[in-house]
Each structure stands twice: as structure tokens, then as C-alpha cells.
Design an enzyme around this catalytic site. Structure first.
Site, PDB file in Angstrom:
ATOM      1  N   TRP A  26       0.801  -1.226   0.000  1.00 55.88           N
ATOM      2  CA  TRP A  26       0.000   0.000   0.000  1.00 55.88           C
ATOM      3  C   TRP A  26       0.833   1.274   0.000  1.00 55.88           C
ATOM      4  CZ3 TRP A  26      -4.140  -1.424   4.206  1.00 55.88           C
ATOM      5  CH2 TRP A  26      -5.078  -2.263   3.634  1.00 55.88           C
ATOM      6  N   HIS A  47      -7.287   3.219   0.671  1.00 54.83           N
ATOM      7  CA  HIS A  47      -8.547   2.612   1.089  1.00 54.83           C
ATOM      8  C   HIS A  47      -9.388   3.707   1.746  1.00 54.83           C
ATOM      9  CE1 HIS A  47      -6.282   1.303   5.021  1.00 54.83           C
ATOM     10  NE2 HIS A  47      -5.930   2.475   4.599  1.00 54.83           N
ATOM     11  N   ARG A  73      -3.977   2.830  -5.812  1.00 50.60           N
ATOM     12  CA  ARG A  73      -2.895   1.935  -5.420  1.00 50.60           C
ATOM     13  C   ARG A  73      -1.942   1.742  -6.594  1.00 50.60           C
ATOM     14  NH1 ARG A  73      -6.436  -2.680  -2.269  1.00 50.60           N
ATOM     15  NH2 ARG A  73      -7.267  -1.271  -0.686  1.00 50.60           N
ATOM     16  N   GLN A  87     -14.298   1.972  -3.524  1.00 53.55           N
ATOM     17  CA  GLN A  87     -14.429   1.111  -2.363  1.00 53.55           C
ATOM     18  C   GLN A  87     -15.619   1.567  -1.528  1.00 53.55           C
ATOM     19  OE1 GLN A  87     -11.263   1.117   0.728  1.00 53.55           O
ATOM     20  NE2 GLN A  87     -11.054  -1.038   0.179  1.00 53.55           N
ATOM     21  N   VAL A 130      -8.308  -5.063  12.170  1.00 52.13           N
ATOM     22  CA  VAL A 130      -9.351  -5.904  12.763  1.00 52.13           C
ATOM     23  C   VAL A 130      -8.739  -7.163  13.380  1.00 52.13           C
ATOM     24  CG1 VAL A 130     -11.206  -5.090  11.243  1.00 52.13           C
ATOM     25  CG2 VAL A 130      -9.856  -7.073  10.571  1.00 52.13           C
ATOM     26  N   ALA A 172     -16.080  -3.987  11.051  1.00 46.50           N
ATOM     27  CA  ALA A 172     -15.848  -3.198   9.845  1.00 46.50           C
ATOM     28  C   ALA A 172     -15.773  -4.149   8.656  1.00 46.50           C
ATOM     29  CB  ALA A 172     -14.559  -2.392   9.969  1.00 46.50           C
TER      30      ALA A 172
END
Length: 179
Positions: A26, A47, A73, A87, A130, A172
Site C-alpha cells: 500500500w 482505502h 494503489r 471502495q 481488525v 468493519a
């Protein structure tokens, strides 16, 4: 949220520090602007998750937000990847939110969008923000097609927002529309 973003929102506040391996995929399209006083740089966001952090800075739980946007990206272009993508992410934070809420929300969406008889599969996956993380796939024409990544918001992110991670939990998810 902004297409041009500070690296602190795009990476650091999402548990992706400068030496983290996830930056390799990224660490992308940088803008020629820095803030040396705060040791931060600008880039085209990779993102829409930075907007989740921005929302958490200005709102208190309960939180339920959908974040659409364009992402950029630096990656090889093929049938499922392009340098620019749309996104859509979702964030839910409240007391008592569990993985069952995440699974129920996503399965309900998939069945309404693709059909009630659709078979779904959750598999463990890694995303720095996460824990646990999971990918959601659907059975489509006798093969599994990954739709999105998801998971429970990492307790460190909840704590960084100033909330008690023993009281608040959340989930999420994010998907690339063109992917």
C-alpha cells in the site's frame, strides 16, 4: 472523505506503522507535500478506512456509517486490479457488538443483492485494523468468489479513539466495487 490523505490516517492510526509489511503493498502514490513538524506525509488514499478514523474522532458511539470513495494503489493492472478503484466500507461500534452481528449483516446484504439461495463462506484473513479478520466469499457458478474483507475492530483502534474497548466493540468491512 478526502482523496488526498495524511499517512497517519491512511496507515498509522489503522495499526500499519512505517515498518509494517502491509505498507509494502500500500506504500503507493505520494503527493509532494510534507508536514515535518508533525512527521507526516500526504498520499492518494489506498482505502476508505481513514474516513472511519476521522468519523471516530468527531462522533461518539453508537456508530453506524458507510464510507464510499475512490482509492488509489500503485499495483499491477489485471482483470481484477486497477490503479484506481471504488471502495465501500462499513463501520459499526456499540456496546455488545459481536462477530455474529458482522456475519448476519453481511449475509443479509449478500442475499438481498445476489439472491436468497446464495451460499456464503467466511474464512480467516489478516487485516491490521481488525481482529479477528475474515474474508467473505460467495459460491458463484460452481466456484468461490471473494467479495470483501471484514472483521472485528481491533481494540487498540477503539482505545485510540478514547473509548473503553471492554465496553465498546465493533465490526468493519470493505469491498472494491470493480474488484
Amino acid at each position: 472523505g478526502p482523496d488526498v490523505e495524511w499517512d497517519t490516517y491512511n496507515f498509522d492510526r489503522l495499526r500499519i506503522p512505517k515498518d509494517h509489511p502491509a505498507r509494502d503493498m500500500w506504500d503507493t502514490i505520494w503527493v509532494d507535500y510534507e508536514d515535518p513538524e508533525l512527521d507526516r506525509r500526504m498520499l492518494l488514499r489506498t482505502h476508505t478506512s481513514p474516513m472511519q478514523i476521522r468519523h471516530m474522532e468527531t462522533h461518539e458511539p453508537p456508530i453506524r456509517v458507510i464510507v464510499p470513495g475512490t482509492c488509489y494503489r500503485y499495483e499491477a493492472t489485471d482483470a481484477t486490479h486497477e490503479w484506481m478503484l471504488t471502495q465501500v466500507e462499513g463501520l459499526v461500534i456499540d456496546e455488545g457488538i459481536s462477530f455474529a452481528h458482522l456475519k448476519g449483516t453481511l449475509e443479509s446484504f449478500v442475499r438481498r443483492f445476489f439472491g436468497q439461495e446464495l451460499e456464503t463462506r467466511f474464512r480467516c484473513d489478516y487485516f491490521p485494523f481488525v481482529e479477528p479478520g475474515a474474508e467473505l466469499a460467495i459460491r458463484w457458478k460452481d466456484q468461490w468468489l471473494e467479495l470483501l474483507g471484514s472483521g472485528m475492530v481491533h481494540p487498540e483502534i477503539i482505545e485510540a479513539a478514547g473509548w473503553d474497548p471492554d465496553r465498546y466493540t465493533g465490526f468493519a468491512f470493505g469491498m472494491g466495487i470493480e474488484r
